[in-house]
Motif scaffolding. Structure first.
Motif, PDB file in Angstrom:
ATOM      1  N   ARG A 114    -123.792   6.796  81.721  1.00 13.31           N
ATOM      2  CA  ARG A 114    -122.601   6.526  80.903  1.00 13.31           C
ATOM      3  C   ARG A 114    -122.386   5.038  80.651  1.00 13.31           C
ATOM      4  O   ARG A 114    -121.937   4.636  79.569  1.00 13.31           O
ATOM      5  N   TYR A 115    -122.671   4.221  81.671  1.00 12.95           N
ATOM      6  CA  TYR A 115    -122.260   2.821  81.590  1.00 12.95           C
ATOM      7  C   TYR A 115    -123.417   1.830  81.716  1.00 12.95           C
ATOM      8  O   TYR A 115    -123.208   0.640  81.457  1.00 12.95           O
ATOM      9  N   PRO A 118    -118.540   4.994  77.271  1.00 15.18           N
ATOM     10  CA  PRO A 118    -117.771   6.073  76.664  1.00 15.18           C
ATOM     11  C   PRO A 118    -116.801   5.505  75.631  1.00 15.18           C
ATOM     12  O   PRO A 118    -116.216   4.438  75.831  1.00 15.18           O
ATOM     13  N   VAL A 119    -116.633   6.184  74.520  1.00 14.60           N
ATOM     14  CA  VAL A 119    -115.914   5.629  73.386  1.00 14.60           C
ATOM     15  C   VAL A 119    -114.469   5.259  73.710  1.00 14.60           C
ATOM     16  O   VAL A 119    -113.904   4.329  73.128  1.00 14.60           O
ATOM     17  N   ASP A 120    -113.869   5.945  74.676  1.00 23.32           N
ATOM     18  CA  ASP A 120    -112.460   5.675  74.997  1.00 23.32           C
ATOM     19  C   ASP A 120    -112.281   4.893  76.290  1.00 23.32           C
ATOM     20  O   ASP A 120    -111.165   4.790  76.815  1.00 23.32           O
ATOM     21  N   TYR A 121    -113.374   4.309  76.827  1.00 19.14           N
ATOM     22  CA  TYR A 121    -113.276   3.589  78.096  1.00 19.14           C
ATOM     23  C   TYR A 121    -112.698   2.206  77.863  1.00 19.14           C
ATOM     24  O   TYR A 121    -113.208   1.428  77.046  1.00 19.14           O
ATOM     25  N   GLN A 122    -111.635   1.874  78.582  1.00 21.16           N
ATOM     26  CA  GLN A 122    -110.970   0.577  78.474  1.00 21.16           C
ATOM     27  C   GLN A 122    -110.805  -0.017  79.874  1.00 21.16           C
ATOM     28  O   GLN A 122    -109.868   0.319  80.583  1.00 21.16           O
TER      29      GLN A 122
END
Length: 348
Positions: A199-200, A206-210
């Motif tokens: 994922r990282y 991920p598109v919504d990871y902040q």
């Protein structure tokens, strides 16, 4: 304080005054200012080296004397010779060697201290972090960020030994230690192995990871196979005269350090290469993953080989001579220095 000539009567009056105010828990700054505000760092820590071949047997003996369940974490702490009793290898960093025997589990717990693991021996052991396991292989750099559930196990047939590095002294300085034990020894698997790396850890998120500004890395394993490939890939041309070919590990979501309080690095020194004198404010722990050489620290020479560990205190001058193609892993509290605007280096 600058020395001045004073009359005996005045000197006695001052001594009497100091004795009186001492009973009120007061101290005159002018008597201690030179020790508090120094012209350069004066670390109480000293340079030291631990030879893995000499530590390994006492560690295995501990495995015969106390179980992982009894010890919670069966670790021999690497105490700086000048900081005995403080469980510290530098003023702000802890290091120790942990042993997990075949079939053992180190039960799940969590704490505010951030930790790293560097496997030195015994491929096949695992670390689980918040429900995801990673199988540890020699040289792998594994995180257990602060307040994450983590447990360890060794389903293999050989003892597993790794280096632990934590910010225990730093958290102790801030009086900010909390810990909690899990109701189960081994976490339930919530994600398949390798999930966080996929994922990282592939130049994607991920598109919504902040991430928050000081978030630890969402990747908790940095395989040595990848690190080694990167070092070999950049080892062309002239090495940096002070550092050789050196890379820092990063949080792939922010570009910052993997953990807010601990930075980690890996470097390659070609055979016969000698670094120029170098100093920095972060006391640093080094581990030899491959090769051999000599570390000259403030004029004292320490020879090292695979799995040997040495510490370079703050503002000590370091020169390294590689007698073979050498790979070194290192970690320190540099991210804290940089965040507070305290970090400095000197290259000669």
């Amino acid at each position: 304080m600058q020395a001045h000539s004073i009359e005996p009567a005045q000197a006695q009056a001052r001594r009497d005054y100091y004795e009186r105010i001492d009973k009120q828990n007061l101290t005159p700054l002018w008597e201690v200012l030179g020790r508090l505000v120094t012209s350069t760092p004066t670390s109480p820590a000293v340079a030291a080296l631990w030879r893995y071949a000499e530590i390994r047997e006492p560690l295995l003996e501990a495995g015969r004397l106390i179980s992982a369940a009894e010890a919670e974490r069966r670790v021999l702490v690497l105490e700086n010779p000048a900081l005995r009793g403080l469980s510290a290898i530098t003023q702000s960093v802890y290091a120790g060697l942990q042993l997990i025997m075949p079939g053992e589990v180190a039960a799940a717990h969590r704490h505010t201290q951030s930790a790293l693991r560097l496997l030195l021996e015994g491929d096949g052991a695992y670390t689980a972090v918040d429900g995801e396991r990673t199988t540890m292989r020699r040289g792998d750099f594994v995180l257990t960020p602060g307040w994450t559930w983590h447990d360890h196990g060794n389903p293999g047939k050989q003892p597993a030994i790794w280096l632990d590095g934590l910010d225990i002294p730093l958290v102790r300085f801030f009086d900010a230690s909390f810990s909690e034990h899990s109701s189960v020894a081994t976490q339930m698997q919530a994600k398949p192995e390798g999930d966080s790396l996929k994922r990282y850890g592939t130049n994607m998120l991920p598109v919504d990871y902040q991430p928050a500004r000081v978030s630890p890395s969402p990747v908790f394993v940095y395989p040595y196979e990848r690190s080694r490939e990167a070092l070999l890939g950049i080892s062309h041309g002239e090495p940096d005269p002070h550092l050789g070919f050196k890379l820092r590990y990063v949080n792939p979501a922010t570009g910052g350090s993997p953990m807010p309080t601990i930075g980690a690095y890996v470097q390659r020194l070609p055979r016969g290469f000698e670094t120029r004198p170098y100093r920095c404010t972060d006391g640093t722990v080094y581990v030899c993953l491959e090769g051999s050489g000599y570390a000259d620290i403030n004029g004292t020479t320490h020879s090292f080989g695979p799995n040997d560990i040495f510490v370079v205190p703050s503002w000590n001058t370091l020169r390294i001579h590689a007698t073979a193609d050498t790979h070194l892993f290192s970690f320190s509290d540099r991210p804290v220095h940089q965040a507070l605007g305290l970090w400095r280096e000197a290259r000669e």
